[in-house]
Each structure stands twice: as structure tokens, then as C-alpha cells.
Design an enzyme around this catalytic site. Structure first.
Site, PDB file in Angstrom:
ATOM      1  N   HIS A 196      -3.093   7.244   2.997  1.00 49.36           N
ATOM      2  CA  HIS A 196      -3.566   5.954   2.662  1.00 49.36           C
ATOM      3  C   HIS A 196      -4.746   5.567   3.069  1.00 49.36           C
ATOM      4  O   HIS A 196      -5.005   5.895   4.091  1.00 49.36           O
ATOM      5  CB  HIS A 196      -2.358   4.816   3.032  1.00 49.36           C
ATOM      6  CG  HIS A 196      -3.040   3.330   2.756  1.00 49.36           C
ATOM      7  ND1 HIS A 196      -3.453   3.234   1.432  1.00 49.36           N
ATOM      8  CD2 HIS A 196      -2.992   2.357   3.493  1.00 49.36           C
ATOM      9  CE1 HIS A 196      -3.736   1.794   1.497  1.00 49.36           C
ATOM     10  NE2 HIS A 196      -3.511   1.355   2.659  1.00 49.36           N
ATOM     11  N   ASN A 242      -9.976  -0.064   0.239  1.00 44.85           N
ATOM     12  CA  ASN A 242      -8.434  -0.224   0.175  1.00 44.85           C
ATOM     13  C   ASN A 242      -8.133  -0.709  -1.050  1.00 44.85           C
ATOM     14  O   ASN A 242      -7.947  -2.004  -1.288  1.00 44.85           O
ATOM     15  CB  ASN A 242      -7.880  -1.025   1.508  1.00 44.85           C
ATOM     16  CG  ASN A 242      -6.428  -0.987   1.493  1.00 44.85           C
ATOM     17  OD1 ASN A 242      -5.824  -0.479   0.686  1.00 44.85           O
ATOM     18  ND2 ASN A 242      -5.795  -1.478   2.535  1.00 44.85           N
ATOM     19  N   CYS A 251       0.746  -1.288  -0.064  1.00 42.55           N
ATOM     20  CA  CYS A 251      -0.115   0.092  -0.083  1.00 42.55           C
ATOM     21  C   CYS A 251       0.764   1.293  -0.008  1.00 42.55           C
ATOM     22  O   CYS A 251       0.378   2.248  -0.263  1.00 42.55           O
ATOM     23  CB  CYS A 251      -1.078  -0.007   1.228  1.00 42.55           C
ATOM     24  SG  CYS A 251      -2.018  -1.475   1.337  1.00 42.55           S
TER      25      CYS A 251
HETATM   26  N1  ACO Z   1     -17.993  -9.127   9.242  1.00 35.42           N
HETATM   27  C1  ACO Z   1     -18.463  -9.425  10.628  1.00 35.42           C
HETATM   28  N2  ACO Z   1     -17.722  -9.926  11.732  1.00 35.42           N
HETATM   29  C2  ACO Z   1     -16.366  -9.981  11.357  1.00 35.42           C
HETATM   30  C3  ACO Z   1     -15.819  -9.823  10.161  1.00 35.42           C
HETATM   31  C4  ACO Z   1     -16.720  -9.451   9.037  1.00 35.42           C
HETATM   32  N3  ACO Z   1     -16.195  -8.893   7.763  1.00 35.42           N
HETATM   33  N4  ACO Z   1     -14.465  -9.795  10.042  1.00 35.42           N
HETATM   34  C5  ACO Z   1     -14.220  -9.943  11.182  1.00 35.42           C
HETATM   35  N5  ACO Z   1     -15.242 -10.037  12.001  1.00 35.42           N
HETATM   36  C6  ACO Z   1     -15.598 -10.410  13.448  1.00 35.42           C
HETATM   37  C7  ACO Z   1     -14.227 -11.327  14.038  1.00 35.42           C
HETATM   38  O1  ACO Z   1     -14.309 -12.437  13.924  1.00 35.42           O
HETATM   39  C8  ACO Z   1     -14.280 -10.942  15.494  1.00 35.42           C
HETATM   40  O2  ACO Z   1     -15.279 -11.697  15.755  1.00 35.42           O
HETATM   41  P1  ACO Z   1     -15.169 -12.294  17.585  1.00 35.42           P
HETATM   42  O3  ACO Z   1     -15.117 -11.122  18.546  1.00 35.42           O
HETATM   43  O4  ACO Z   1     -16.624 -13.409  17.676  1.00 35.42           O
HETATM   44  O5  ACO Z   1     -13.734 -13.120  17.451  1.00 35.42           O
HETATM   45  C9  ACO Z   1     -14.931  -9.642  15.679  1.00 35.42           C
HETATM   46  O6  ACO Z   1     -15.575  -9.466  14.361  1.00 35.42           O
HETATM   47  C10 ACO Z   1     -14.028  -8.446  15.914  1.00 35.42           C
HETATM   48  O7  ACO Z   1     -12.775  -8.561  14.914  1.00 35.42           O
HETATM   49  P2  ACO Z   1     -11.518  -7.702  15.255  1.00 35.42           P
HETATM   50  O8  ACO Z   1     -10.510  -8.259  14.039  1.00 35.42           O
HETATM   51  O9  ACO Z   1     -11.331  -7.416  16.621  1.00 35.42           O
HETATM   52  O10 ACO Z   1     -12.013  -6.308  14.757  1.00 35.42           O
HETATM   53  P3  ACO Z   1     -11.451  -4.976  14.502  1.00 35.42           P
HETATM   54  O11 ACO Z   1     -12.247  -3.792  15.172  1.00 35.42           O
HETATM   55  O12 ACO Z   1     -10.044  -4.945  14.524  1.00 35.42           O
HETATM   56  O13 ACO Z   1     -11.617  -4.477  12.920  1.00 35.42           O
HETATM   57  C11 ACO Z   1     -10.332  -4.573  11.107  1.00 35.42           C
HETATM   58  C12 ACO Z   1     -10.973  -5.531  11.929  1.00 35.42           C
HETATM   59  C13 ACO Z   1     -11.274  -3.641  10.252  1.00 35.42           C
HETATM   60  C14 ACO Z   1      -9.661  -5.550   9.760  1.00 35.42           C
HETATM   61  C15 ACO Z   1      -9.109  -3.861  11.599  1.00 35.42           C
HETATM   62  O14 ACO Z   1      -8.453  -4.478  12.568  1.00 35.42           O
HETATM   63  C16 ACO Z   1      -8.241  -3.116  10.592  1.00 35.42           C
HETATM   64  O15 ACO Z   1      -8.684  -2.354  10.011  1.00 35.42           O
HETATM   65  N6  ACO Z   1      -7.151  -3.326  10.650  1.00 35.42           N
HETATM   66  C17 ACO Z   1      -6.046  -2.769   9.530  1.00 35.42           C
HETATM   67  C18 ACO Z   1      -6.267  -3.606   8.329  1.00 35.42           C
HETATM   68  C19 ACO Z   1      -5.589  -2.442   7.222  1.00 35.42           C
HETATM   69  O16 ACO Z   1      -6.080  -1.320   7.145  1.00 35.42           O
HETATM   70  N7  ACO Z   1      -4.530  -2.898   6.838  1.00 35.42           N
HETATM   71  C20 ACO Z   1      -3.588  -1.806   5.876  1.00 35.42           C
HETATM   72  C21 ACO Z   1      -2.755  -2.684   4.952  1.00 35.42           C
HETATM   73  S1  ACO Z   1      -3.211  -3.831   4.017  1.00 35.42           S
HETATM   74  C22 ACO Z   1      -2.013  -4.150   2.824  1.00 35.42           C
HETATM   75  O17 ACO Z   1      -1.022  -3.390   2.868  1.00 35.42           O
HETATM   76  C23 ACO Z   1      -2.232  -5.114   1.669  1.00 35.42           C
END
Ligand code: ACO
Length: 337
Positions: free
Chosen positions: A227, A257, A89
Site C-alpha cells: 500500500h 495515497n 486502503c
Molecule cells: N505542511 C506543513 N506542515 C505540516 C503539514 C503540512 N501539510 N501537516 C502537518 N504539519 C506540521 C504539524 O502541524 C506539526 O507542526 P508542529 O510541530 O508545529 O506541531 C509538524 O508539521 C509535524 O507534524 P507531525 O504530524 O508530527 O508530522 P509527521 O512527521 O508525523 O508526518 C504524516 C505526518 C505524514 C501524516 C505521517 O504521520 C503519516 O504519514 N502518517 C500515516 C498516515 C497514513 O499513511 N495513513 C494511511 C492510512 S490512510 C486511510 O486509510 C484513509
């Protein structure tokens, strides 16, 4: 319904409302070529002016030849280097750094830097934790030498290599060839919360570093063009940089993204919406797999209106995004059974 998720979950956790995926005939190089044609038209230049092409992408058409070589051939450019840059990214902003050095040393006079991605082709469409986050897209800029005090003023680039495994894609690449594994049946290693923290830390500290070295306060920044991975990450980074959200460009809700394409698409849209005035000071933080991060302080030039417009556009896809996704899922299922 393909995976167990809801619009509310996606919007609440990420801010993403909409994403685009390419039709069957499109690849990263077709998107990159279209973006390059639009950038050249906007700059009032032709392929004959270009002597460097950098395509930032994590989704090249092939391992080799590089996507940039296909863009070079399609545009009819015959001078200078054409190569891909892989910093996921952060790739486009890293590419701006590279092109700026080529120009500063006199190796190049007119560079095309393109961010182009087709993540729809490498997503694991059965994995709800990742497939809801990414979209396809491309945008390009032209960089030229100038005697004026414009362009990249300061930059900070870095990499948390020790944490590279928290964001990794399995099933593509040399590590999987001749191992009895089906190439292209991707699986994602993705530790969302750790990536989130590193993204805020990497982009936030890079912004602080650049502002400190420039001797600028956050008030001097006209617009942050970050980004676009997640609205919450953008809000944390803006807070850390000390810039209010009114001066931060956000379009993650429209595209998700798009990896290396997010910053150039945001830059183009900010220009089109009149958010960038002549001489504006821009701060461009980015973060991606690797884990790469950066922040660039850019002084915009005098022109904010395009000289020309290219009418090039992608043909409409006969298949809906959902049909394409279902086809990818079926193909993977068949291949693995
Ligand atoms: N729909 C519904 N529920 C979901 C989904 C979904 N799509 N995905 C995960 N969940 C669930 C999980 O299983 C979890 O359930 P549990 O509590 O029963 O275990 C719950 O939602 C919470 O999951 P978390 O991973 O804790 O959610 P979080 O608030 O951290 O959000 C997210 C996840 C959006 C991915 C966040 O962590 C994030 O944005 N991380 C950064 C990712 C990113 O931006 N990367 C950039 C670089 S990418 C690259 O370079 C290729």
C-alpha cells in the site's frame, strides 16, 4: 496557495510529489468502469465472461446502490454478484481474498476486483494535515480458476478495531443524518503518528506471519507491492520484512495515497515496467482505516503481457485541479455560513 504547506514538507515527510484528482463529471464508478474495461482487454475477456464484481472503495458514489452495481450495468455484465467492499486502503487486497474464496468454492469462475477512489470529494481541503496526502485513481484485476499452483498462496488479514478512532471521517454516513449537520462537510480525525506506527506494525507483522507460515525467507520474494501511503512507512515495512528496497515497488511519489486503488495501480505499473516475471513471488501488504491490515503472498501466473489493450480514457477536465479544489472550499464555506 490554499493551505499553509510547502512541497518540501510534503516530499520530506511522505515522499509524495504528485497527485491526481478527478474532473467534474467523474465519480468512483466511472473510474472503476474504465479500469474494469482495461483489465478485461488485458485478459482477453469480455463482459460475458464475468460472474463476480467486487469494488473496493471508501468513496462510493452513493450509500446505495453499491458502486459495483453501476460497474455491472455499464459493462453489461448479467451474471453473478456485484458488491462493494469497505476496508479503506486495505480494500483491494481484502477483495482479492474474497474473490479467491468465491473461485475456490466454485461460486465464481471469473471475478473482477477493482480498487477505485475519489478522495478529492471527501477531503477537507482546509486541513493541511490530511489534504496533502491523498489522490484519486483506480485499477482492476481479473481472477480466474486455474489448476496450476498460482494466485493467492497465503494471506494474513487483521483489524485493530480498538484503535479505529485514530483515523475517521466525520460528516458523511448514517451517524450524521437527521442530526442538523450538513452532510458532506467533512472533517478528518487523523492522528498521523499513531497511524504511522500501527501501519508499520500491522503490515510488518502480517508480512512476517505469511513468510513464516510459507516457510520462505525474504530472499524468496521477487517483489513487494505495498500500500502506498507514505515512503517512510514503506521503507520501515520493507526493513521489517527483510526485503531490500530494490525489490519493493514504489509509486507513491506519482499518485499519493489513493486508498484502495494504490495496490492495484502499483501492480499494473510493475507489470508494465517488466518488474514481474512469470511465476514471480509477490508480497502485498496493505493498511487502512479501521484499522485494517493484511499481507498476501501471491504467485504470479505465466502471462506478463496484455492480450489486448482498451483505448478507453477519461476526457480531459476543462478545470485545473486547483480550480476544482478552490470550488470545493468555497462550496463548503458557503454551506457552513
Ligand atoms: N505542511 C506543513 N506542515 C505540516 C503539514 C503540512 N501539510 N501537516 C502537518 N504539519 C506540521 C504539524 O502541524 C506539526 O507542526 P508542529 O510541530 O508545529 O506541531 C509538524 O508539521 C509535524 O507534524 P507531525 O504530524 O508530527 O508530522 P509527521 O512527521 O508525523 O508526518 C504524516 C505526518 C505524514 C501524516 C505521517 O504521520 C503519516 O504519514 N502518517 C500515516 C498516515 C497514513 O499513511 N495513513 C494511511 C492510512 S490512510 C486511510 O486509510 C484513509
Amino acid at each position: 496557495k490554499t493551505v499553509d504547506t510547502t512541497s518540501d514538507w510534503i516530499v520530506q515527510r511522505t515522499g509524495i510529489r504528485n497527485r491526481y484528482i478527478v474532473g467534474e463529471g467523474e465519480t468512483t464508478s466511472t473510474l472503476a468502469t474504465g479500469a474494469a474495461r482495461k483489465a478485461l482487454a488485458a485478459a482477453g475477456l469480455t463482459a460475458a465472461d464475468v460472474d463476480l464484481i467486487i469494488v473496493a472503495t471508501a468513496t462510493p458514489d452513493y450509500t446505495f446502490p453499491a458502486t459495483a452495481t453501476q460497474v455491472q450495468a455499464a459493462l453489461g455484465v448479467t451474471r453473478g454478484a456485484a458488491f462493494d467492499l469497505q476496508a479503506v486502503c486495505s480494500g483491494f487486497v481484502f477483495g482479492v481474498s474474497v474473490a479467491e474464496k468465491f473461485i475456490a468454492t466454485g461460486s465464481s469462475t471469473c471475478a473482477l476486483v477493482i480498487g477505485a477512489e475519489t478522495f478529492s470529494r471527501i477531503l477537507d481541503w482546509s486541513d493541511r494535515t490530511t489534504c496533502v496526502l491523498f489522490g484519486d485513481g483506480a485499477a482492476a484485476v481479473v481472477l480466474q480458476a486455474t489448476p496450476r499452483d498460482e494466485g493467492v498462496q497465503l494471506e494474513k488479514l487483521g483489524c485493530y478495531g480498538e484503535s479505529r478512532e485514530i483515523l475517521r471521517i466525520h460528516g458523511i454516513g448514517g451517524a450524521y443524518v437527521h442530526q442538523g449537520r450538513l452532510l458532506g462537510a467533512t472533517e478528518w480525525q487523523f492522528e498521523g503518528q499513531d497511524i504511522f506506527k500501527k501501519a508499520v506494525h500491522g503490515m510488518g507483522s502480517a508480512c512476517e506471519d505469511v513468510l513464516r507460515r510459507a516457510g520462505l525467507t525474504p530472499e524468496a520474494i521477487d517483489l513487494v507491492i505495498p500500500h502506498q501511503a507514505n515512503l517512510r512507512i514503506i521503507e520501515f515495512v520493507a526493513k521489517r520484512a527483510g526485503v531490500p528496497m530494490e525489490r519493493v515497488y514504489v509509486n507513491v511519489h506519482r499518485y499519493g495515497n489513493m486508498s484502495a486503488a494504490t495496490v492495484p495501480v502499483a501492480l499494473c505499473e510493475a507489470l508494465e515496467e517488466g518488474r514481474i516475471a512469470p511465476g514471480a513471488r509477490l508480497l502485498m501488504p496493505a493498511f487502512g482505516g479501521g484499522l485494517t491490515f493484511c499481507a498476501h503472498l501471491v504467485r504470479w501466473g505465466t502471462r506478463t503481457q496484455p492480450i489486448g489493450l482498451s483505448s478507453i480514457d477519461l476526457p480531459p477536465s476543462p478545470h485545473s485541479a486547483l480550480e476544482l479544489v478552490q470550488r470545493y472550499r468555497r462550496a463548503k464555506g458557503h454551506a457552513l455560513t
